[in-house]
Design a protein around this motif. Sequence first.
Motif, mmCIF file in Angstrom:
data_model
loop_
_atom_site.group_PDB
_atom_site.id
_atom_site.type_symbol
_atom_site.label_atom_id
_atom_site.label_comp_id
_atom_site.label_asym_id
_atom_site.label_seq_id
_atom_site.Cartn_x
_atom_site.Cartn_y
_atom_site.Cartn_z
ATOM 1 N N UNK A 58 68.986 137.378 -35.725
ATOM 2 C CA UNK A 58 69.704 136.564 -36.702
ATOM 3 C C UNK A 58 69.487 135.066 -36.478
ATOM 4 N N UNK A 59 68.233 134.655 -36.547
ATOM 5 C CA UNK A 59 67.842 133.248 -36.463
ATOM 6 C C UNK A 59 68.354 132.568 -35.196
ATOM 7 N N UNK A 60 68.214 133.211 -34.125
ATOM 8 C CA UNK A 60 68.541 132.572 -32.851
ATOM 9 C C UNK A 60 69.993 132.699 -32.435
ATOM 10 N N UNK A 61 70.791 133.449 -33.229
ATOM 11 C CA UNK A 61 72.171 133.659 -32.777
ATOM 12 C C UNK A 61 72.223 134.579 -31.567
ATOM 13 N N UNK A 62 71.150 135.251 -31.375
ATOM 14 C CA UNK A 62 71.070 136.127 -30.222
ATOM 15 C C UNK A 62 69.617 136.425 -29.931
ATOM 16 N N UNK A 63 69.414 137.292 -29.008
ATOM 17 C CA UNK A 63 68.046 137.689 -28.685
ATOM 18 C C UNK A 63 68.076 139.076 -28.071
ATOM 19 N N UNK A 64 66.908 139.699 -28.004
ATOM 20 C CA UNK A 64 66.835 141.036 -27.418
ATOM 21 C C UNK A 64 65.546 141.145 -26.615
ATOM 22 N N UNK A 65 65.530 142.106 -25.736
ATOM 23 C CA UNK A 65 64.308 142.433 -25.003
ATOM 24 C C UNK A 65 64.342 143.924 -24.709
ATOM 25 N N UNK A 120 70.365 142.832 -24.903
ATOM 26 C CA UNK A 120 70.559 142.098 -26.148
ATOM 27 C C UNK A 120 71.791 141.222 -26.001
ATOM 28 N N UNK A 121 71.756 140.069 -26.644
ATOM 29 C CA UNK A 121 72.945 139.207 -26.631
ATOM 30 C C UNK A 121 73.125 138.615 -28.014
ATOM 31 N N UNK A 122 74.356 138.333 -28.338
ATOM 32 C CA UNK A 122 74.643 137.818 -29.674
ATOM 33 C C UNK A 122 75.872 136.919 -29.603
ATOM 34 N N UNK A 123 75.724 135.739 -30.218
ATOM 35 C CA UNK A 123 76.841 134.788 -30.243
ATOM 36 C C UNK A 123 77.720 135.097 -31.443
ATOM 37 N N UNK A 124 78.956 135.512 -31.179
ATOM 38 C CA UNK A 124 79.880 135.810 -32.269
ATOM 39 C C UNK A 124 80.447 134.531 -32.861
ATOM 40 N N UNK A 125 80.386 133.487 -32.109
ATOM 41 C CA UNK A 125 80.893 132.195 -32.546
ATOM 42 C C UNK A 125 80.630 131.196 -31.448
#
Lengths: 785, 275
Positions: free
Chosen positions: A265-272, A312-317
Amino acid sequence: MIVNYSLRYYFLLFALALGAPRFARAQNPARYTLSGTVRGGHGETLPGASVAVPALNTGTAADSLGRFSLSLPAGRYRLVVAFIGYEQLTRELNLTHNQRLSFDLAESGNELSEVVVEGAATLEQKLKTTQMGVEHLSIAEAKLLPALFGEVDILKTLQLKPGVQSGGEGSSGLFVRGGSADQNLVLLDNTVVYNPNHLFGLFSVFNSDAVQSVDLYKSGFPAQFGGRLSSVVDVKLREGDRQHYVATGGVGLISSRLTYEGPINKGKGSFIVSGRRTYFDIFTRALNKANENKEDYSPIPDYYFYDANLKANYALGEKDHLFLTGYLGRDVFGFSSTGGFNFNFTWGNTIGTLRWNHVFSPKLFVNTAVSVSDYKYDLTNKLDQFSFGIGSNIRDYTGRVDAEYTPTDRHLIKAGAMLTQHRFGVGRLDANSGDGRVNFGADVTYYGLDGALYASDNYKASDKLQLEGGLRLTGFRSGSDQYAGLEPRAAARYALNERTSFKMNYALMYQYVHLVTNSGASLPTDIWYPSRLSVMPQRSQQVSGGASFLLGQGKYLLTDEVYYKWGKNQVDFKDGAQLFVNPELDTEFIFGKSWAYGNELYLEKKTGKTTGWIGYTLAWSWRNFQPQRDLPGINGGRDFHPSYDRRHNLTVVVLHQLNARLSLTASFIYSSGSLTTLPLGRFGVQDIPGSSVGIDPRPVPIYPDRNSYQLIPYHRLDLGAVYKIGTRRNQDLTLSIYNAYNRRNAYFVFFDTLRDKATGRTTGFAAKQVSLFPVIPSLTYNFRF
Amino acid sequence: MLVLLALAGCGKLQNDINVPLPTYNADLVVECYLEPGKVPSLAVTTSVPYLSAVLPQVPTDVTVTLTMPNGTQVRLPFNPNYKALVDTTSGVKFHSHIGTTPLVAKSGDVFKLDVVDTKGRHATATTTMLAPITIDSVNYKFNDKTGTERKAYFLTNFRDPPALDDCYRLQLHKGNPAKGALLKSPEVDMSVEDRLLNGQNITLGTSYRFYPGDTVTATLYHIERAFYRFRQSVRDARQANGNPFANPSAVYGNVEGGIGIFAVLSATTTQKILR
């Protein structure tokens, strides 16, 4: 001391410990908080990056999520943000209120920087921290060093650090300051890994493409860690590229790797996602097919291992971040005989962790995580309609909360709680036949509840004196047996001047789960057993002290550490112990004490074209198991050395950047020979009539004291070269030469029976020394697209 | 690279070495298996330093006394059949001492053994004859193959008594018993205990290893826990020599003051010809 009474007393202690900083904060109302995150060129966080304010002679290191927080008086400052391998960043700041900043560091054009990166441990930071007995290793460093079969193994690289011994030639097992391999707490993104090895310990389960770094704590254990006596091996996985989709991988002598990573989602998170598989079995199957028509055909068993990592990581806010970690690894061993007999043996770990990071304020971060860790093995035999299977597993469900609070720039407070439910499948057996003639099973399973509360404060009393105190309250319950222990942790650093500091620390540790093994090696059939009945928790204490000196304009760090560690309720097993599916397994244990002491000298160089380290360890390890119950004790109750006791250990590691494309590396290791047990005498058994003809020619060895014979000293030189190819230098060829001068190190010694070739009669006996690996060159192709 | 690969292959990974072993004090080794209806005999030897000469040391100054269930003491004279030490064909076992009259024994009988030499070494042991366990049935099944590949597995079935702690040893001999097949090495030799199968039917099986026309004799011994443990510990000790993954194991017998085992054999047998 283990106590069984109320926990309320300890809650009171923790409440006091957590309450203390409130007073400290009230005394500094005019300060402001500068907080934020340090990231690299691909958006990846940079744990250990330094954020310094030279004018105030203060600074901090980014935490494991790349975050930092500094409490500073109002004013104008010049900030210096640095991380080896990245361009240093300088920024002017007028601090008039609480501020949050993010720093993006560009990757350094100097390839050497990548070579020598050691995360948090720039030499100056290492000098200033209260922590001692810790080794930080980045995967970038490990990837440059020569490796057995070209398989980069971060655990084997740790064996090159002082105070760490290997279990034997090629083994990934770690024996830290006299502790046994099962006394290491191995964590993957904070979740316990019960069996960190593939192929009986020859390779670790950590895929180098997925790992970011590893920290090994040998002493001065921070209060957030507990549950094992000897060390903490804290492995962190990479988060993945936040800006681009990237594929990396490698083709090696025995395995291939493939990794894919990218933004969410456009850099809101990343995965490997990363996978690895060996291909011994492809060759052995081809060999079997080629030989199957031969008269003396005997098929080679299938063996392979694979593992897969996901993160995986994702910024919820702005204030909330989710992290997901997964691992699945299996070793598979299979055999089908021409007699219709099928044998299958699989083992491996499954791990999952979901973590929620919440920023309450720039001064307070909280991580909440739930995780599952499972290790199991299954062994099945099948013949026609009959099947027979055995197995064992351990499964943990864990919930934990960890908080970091920085009330002022003088305090860093950490506190948390964790609760784990263990399921110990100590042994399972089932046998069946298609016609129902055979149908039985047996199962021994225990449950355990493991809890801990901890709090610690790193207090900067002055520019010269820094103190860290921690308290960990642990409890364990299995059935009606319950235990509790209080584990104090303390550390202090005194800086004599800018280039010299002295450190001391103390730690007490409890271990409530025990590895049931009758072997010196890491076997997949080793099982975990809870503290219950007569099996009391193991306990150890360690005190260590040392001095660090920055030399040569800060290019070298010389560290000397001494330690003394002593433990009780150490476990071993009586001879001929019945370890499988035994509901009274506790009666097979014997208990004793251990103690170890030594001196570790360590010289590091981290800058310039030539880097590396020299480590020397002088150490002693002892054990004593007195006669108990109806058992004679070990070695008649006399003191003895464990097999991994090594008096001298020297490692020399050199990395040299010849030019922008070519790096050369060498590592040399010398250590005293390990100890082993050889039979002194023998006798013959002829058995009952109809069992064999005459006296059985196989002698029965008589073993006297354990570990009374020392193998020859171990030494080995490994050479490596990494040559970057491609216009963007995004591919490389890595050459490793293991055991470059073809030293015949002793793997084990045994007494062979010599026979007359014509008659088959025994003619004598001779001692033989077996070596495992000669010189082994390997070439690996690695790419990044 | 080719040079390096060639180098990798050169040289042996197993080498002879000189291991200086400290002085070893020899113990008496006693092996005695009494059988109802047969003349009692036993082998008394001594343990030796591992790297010494091959043949066992047979002490000549040993006095052996067997105490019968009724308390009668019987001297077993020193009368060794040395030929059995080097005979690899007849299947006759070596004995250093042998009695004169066949043994009479029934279930529950307790026997005692006393072995003493002139150097002051003194070994004693006690054993009890267990009730024989009947083999309920034996079965076999051939695979689907033909010619020399056609083979059968073999099953032996018996019931374990209700009381816990029974141990068994099953031997399967192939061949004609009248031609001495039961004195030769068995095709299958396994030991089991009833720890996980107490009071139940027990089936012991083999892999596909018997051919059409084979005569298979199953001999089921009901053995004491001490004998079972002796065999297990002998196996463990042997496996520990040359196995880097094994821990050295002591040998546990029921001979006090020495090494070895003293047992009364309680066996049942049955035969099957595979068609």
